[in-house]
Design an enzyme around this catalytic site. Structure first.
Site, PDB file in Angstrom:
ATOM      1  N   HIS A 181      44.255  33.806  48.365  1.00 46.68           N
ATOM      2  CA  HIS A 181      42.819  34.036  48.491  1.00 46.68           C
ATOM      3  C   HIS A 181      42.150  33.927  47.108  1.00 46.68           C
ATOM      4  O   HIS A 181      42.648  34.473  46.131  1.00 46.68           O
ATOM      5  CB  HIS A 181      42.531  35.406  49.110  1.00 46.68           C
ATOM      6  CG  HIS A 181      41.075  35.700  49.117  1.00 46.68           C
ATOM      7  ND1 HIS A 181      40.197  34.950  49.862  1.00 46.68           N
ATOM      8  CD2 HIS A 181      40.331  36.592  48.419  1.00 46.68           C
ATOM      9  CE1 HIS A 181      38.970  35.391  49.633  1.00 46.68           C
ATOM     10  NE2 HIS A 181      39.029  36.383  48.772  1.00 46.68           N
ATOM     11  N   CYS A 200      38.274  39.364  53.349  1.00 46.27           N
ATOM     12  CA  CYS A 200      39.011  38.269  52.687  1.00 46.27           C
ATOM     13  C   CYS A 200      40.317  37.927  53.401  1.00 46.27           C
ATOM     14  O   CYS A 200      40.858  36.839  53.222  1.00 46.27           O
ATOM     15  CB  CYS A 200      39.301  38.617  51.233  1.00 46.27           C
ATOM     16  SG  CYS A 200      37.783  38.819  50.292  1.00 46.27           S
ATOM     17  N   ASN A 259      34.119  33.106  45.483  1.00 49.76           N
ATOM     18  CA  ASN A 259      34.833  33.765  46.581  1.00 49.76           C
ATOM     19  C   ASN A 259      34.038  33.552  47.874  1.00 49.76           C
ATOM     20  O   ASN A 259      32.916  34.035  47.996  1.00 49.76           O
ATOM     21  CB  ASN A 259      34.963  35.260  46.262  1.00 49.76           C
ATOM     22  CG  ASN A 259      35.750  36.030  47.307  1.00 49.76           C
ATOM     23  OD1 ASN A 259      36.127  35.485  48.348  1.00 49.76           O
ATOM     24  ND2 ASN A 259      35.992  37.304  47.033  1.00 49.76           N
TER      25      ASN A 259
HETATM   26  N1  ACO Z   1      28.021  39.261  33.409  1.00 49.89           N
HETATM   27  C1  ACO Z   1      28.199  39.851  32.217  1.00 49.89           C
HETATM   28  N2  ACO Z   1      28.795  41.060  32.077  1.00 49.89           N
HETATM   29  C2  ACO Z   1      29.242  41.661  33.180  1.00 49.89           C
HETATM   30  C3  ACO Z   1      29.079  41.101  34.460  1.00 49.89           C
HETATM   31  C4  ACO Z   1      28.453  39.847  34.568  1.00 49.89           C
HETATM   32  N3  ACO Z   1      28.257  39.220  35.735  1.00 49.89           N
HETATM   33  N4  ACO Z   1      29.604  41.945  35.366  1.00 49.89           N
HETATM   34  C5  ACO Z   1      30.101  43.002  34.692  1.00 49.89           C
HETATM   35  N5  ACO Z   1      29.869  42.842  33.373  1.00 49.89           N
HETATM   36  C6  ACO Z   1      30.214  43.739  32.269  1.00 49.89           C
HETATM   37  C7  ACO Z   1      30.394  45.180  32.714  1.00 49.89           C
HETATM   38  O1  ACO Z   1      29.140  45.816  32.744  1.00 49.89           O
HETATM   39  C8  ACO Z   1      31.313  45.724  31.667  1.00 49.89           C
HETATM   40  O2  ACO Z   1      30.539  46.050  30.510  1.00 49.89           O
HETATM   41  P1  ACO Z   1      30.863  47.382  29.663  1.00 49.89           P
HETATM   42  O3  ACO Z   1      32.266  47.200  29.204  1.00 49.89           O
HETATM   43  O4  ACO Z   1      29.836  47.299  28.595  1.00 49.89           O
HETATM   44  O5  ACO Z   1      30.689  48.497  30.643  1.00 49.89           O
HETATM   45  C9  ACO Z   1      32.199  44.542  31.300  1.00 49.89           C
HETATM   46  O6  ACO Z   1      31.515  43.382  31.775  1.00 49.89           O
HETATM   47  C10 ACO Z   1      33.592  44.593  31.893  1.00 49.89           C
HETATM   48  O7  ACO Z   1      33.494  44.905  33.267  1.00 49.89           O
HETATM   49  P2  ACO Z   1      34.790  45.100  34.132  1.00 49.89           P
HETATM   50  O8  ACO Z   1      34.398  45.527  35.497  1.00 49.89           O
HETATM   51  O9  ACO Z   1      35.803  45.901  33.391  1.00 49.89           O
HETATM   52  O10 ACO Z   1      35.324  43.594  34.191  1.00 49.89           O
HETATM   53  P3  ACO Z   1      36.681  43.068  34.778  1.00 49.89           P
HETATM   54  O11 ACO Z   1      37.393  42.302  33.739  1.00 49.89           O
HETATM   55  O12 ACO Z   1      37.428  44.138  35.540  1.00 49.89           O
HETATM   56  O13 ACO Z   1      36.179  41.999  35.865  1.00 49.89           O
HETATM   57  C11 ACO Z   1      35.796  41.713  38.232  1.00 49.89           C
HETATM   58  C12 ACO Z   1      35.374  42.423  36.943  1.00 49.89           C
HETATM   59  C13 ACO Z   1      35.610  40.217  38.030  1.00 49.89           C
HETATM   60  C14 ACO Z   1      34.945  42.215  39.364  1.00 49.89           C
HETATM   61  C15 ACO Z   1      37.301  42.000  38.526  1.00 49.89           C
HETATM   62  O14 ACO Z   1      37.518  43.401  38.433  1.00 49.89           O
HETATM   63  C16 ACO Z   1      37.755  41.532  39.879  1.00 49.89           C
HETATM   64  O15 ACO Z   1      37.866  40.348  40.135  1.00 49.89           O
HETATM   65  N6  ACO Z   1      38.147  42.445  40.787  1.00 49.89           N
HETATM   66  C17 ACO Z   1      38.718  42.101  42.088  1.00 49.89           C
HETATM   67  C18 ACO Z   1      37.720  41.516  43.053  1.00 49.89           C
HETATM   68  C19 ACO Z   1      38.410  41.241  44.373  1.00 49.89           C
HETATM   69  O16 ACO Z   1      39.569  40.851  44.447  1.00 49.89           O
HETATM   70  N7  ACO Z   1      37.756  41.486  45.496  1.00 49.89           N
HETATM   71  C20 ACO Z   1      38.430  41.397  46.767  1.00 49.89           C
HETATM   72  C21 ACO Z   1      37.974  40.339  47.582  1.00 49.89           C
HETATM   73  S1  ACO Z   1      36.298  40.482  48.033  1.00 49.89           S
HETATM   74  C22 ACO Z   1      36.228  40.959  49.715  1.00 49.89           C
HETATM   75  O17 ACO Z   1      37.161  41.426  50.320  1.00 49.89           O
HETATM   76  C23 ACO Z   1      34.919  40.886  50.337  1.00 49.89           C
END
Ligand code: ACO
Length: 352
Positions: free
Chosen positions: A279, A112, A309
């Protein structure tokens, strides 16, 4: 002498995939994707369309915007984590596809932060006098990381009908990553200029490899013999693994710190930034970074709702859109910031 961007362009595949489409392939919902990430749709490449091809479209558009011919370019920097081949990189593919001279091409992989690193590298190559006119491309085709057995064709309108329970369960097991990513490319022409105040004011780049496994691809790599096995495929190890909460927390603290650091080094106040290009990994991260820096929403544009993304493609796509619709105008102070797998992060300042 300053380094300036003289033109930008984008390459976006034709298949728009709204959240509703993904709900037919896995247990997810439009509401979850929108509220957790801000994404409403993303674009998926056609079969056979790789990041080199999308990058070539963006590059040609950037050349046209800069009013330059392929023969004018004297180096390429191609940032991607999803190259067409393991090797060679996308640089030579782009060189041949758009008919550049036999110039040096650099392939860089900071995920990223790839475009941000590429900008700093381009500036360094120009400032040291080695190159005068560089084509910098950030492009990704993430969809091969989503090995949906059935359903892939549905997303691009080539298949119809329900998928099996088994496929639905598999797709659901990787839903936390797949809903976030889209395919796309952006490119800029970066040139030496003796003309006044415009140009790069500096960058601050960082790496913390102790968090490398917070976001990585565990299978397919040269620590394994052979580097890809049937067992790895069976265990879905070629699919990226992400500790989303760790990356989220790091992004929220590292990007504001990098913006402050680059401003301090350049002797400008954070308040003076007219447009902050963050980003686009998650709208909540973009809003959180803006809040920590005390910047109003109108100075921190986003397009994650349309593209998801696009990793190295994100910053040049966002920059291009802001220039095209007048949100970035001559004289404005622009700050780019990113964080991603590596972890790599940083910020760069640019006077438009
Ligand atoms: N649809 C429905 N439910 C989902 C989905 C989905 N697509 N994905 C996860 N869930 C569920 C999980 O199973 C979890 O359920 P549970 O509570 O029953 O276990 C619940 O949703 C909450 O999951 P979390 O992981 O806690 O959700 P969070 O609010 O943290 O969001 C996310 C997840 C969107 C991935 C977030 O953590 C994020 O954006 N992280 C940073 C990503 C990033 O910046 N990446 C860097 C760049 S990428 C690169 O460098 C290639």
């Amino acid at each position: 002498m300053k380094t300036i961007i003289t033109g930008s362009g984008i390459g976006i595949p034709r298949n728009a995939v709204p959240n509703a489409m993904l709900t037919t392939l896995m247990d997810t919902s439009d509401e979850w994707i929108r509220t957790r990430s801000g994404i409403e749709q993303r674009y998926y490449a056609d079969p056979g369309q790789g990041s080199a091809e999308l990058g070539a479209i963006a590059a040609q558009n950037a050349l046209a915007a800069a009013e330059r011919e392929p023969a004018d370019i004297d180096a390429v920097i191609f940032a991607t984590m999803t190259p067409n081949y393991f090797f060679p990189g996308n640089g030579p593919l782009l060189q041949a596809q758009i008919g550049l001279r036999e110039i040096p091409t650099f392939d860089i992989r900071q995920q990223c932060s790839g475009f941000l690193y590429g900008l700093d590298l381009a500036d360094s190559l120009i400032q040291c006098g080695k190159h005068q006119r560089i084509l910098l491309v950030g492009a990704e085709v993430h969809t091969p990381f989503m090995p949906w057995e059935r359903g892939w064709g549905i997303t691009i309108g080539e298949e119809h009908g329900p998928i099996s329970e088994e496929d639905y369960a598999f797709n659901t097991s990787i839903r936390d990553r797949t809903v976030l990513f889209g395919d796309g490319a952006g490119a800029v022409v970066v040139e030496a200029s003796k003309n006044g105040d415009r140009g790069f004011l500096g960058a601050k780049l960082f790496t913390d490899g102790s968090n490398a496994e917070a976001l990585y691809v565990p299978g397919v790599g040269f620590r394994h013999r052979p580097y890809v096995t049937a067992e790895q495929l069976e265990k879905a190890l070629p699919i990226p693994q992400m500790d989303g909460r760790t990356v989220f927390k790091e992004a929220l603290s590292r990007m504001p710190a990098a913006v402050r650091a680059v401003c301090a080094a350049a002797g400008v106040a954070v308040d003076e930034i007219d447009v902050l290009l963050v980003h686009q990994a998650n709208l909540r991260i973009v809003e959180g970074v803006a809040k920590q820096l005390g910047m109003s929403a109108d100075r921190v544009p986003h397009n994650i709702e349309r593209y998801g993304n696009t990793t190295a493609g994100t910053l040049p796509i966002l920059y291009h859109e802001c220039v095209a619709d007048g949100r970035i105008r001559p004289g404005m102070l622009i700050c780019f910031t990113a964080l991603g797998s590596g972890l790599h992060w940083g910020a760069a300042l640019y006077r438009a």
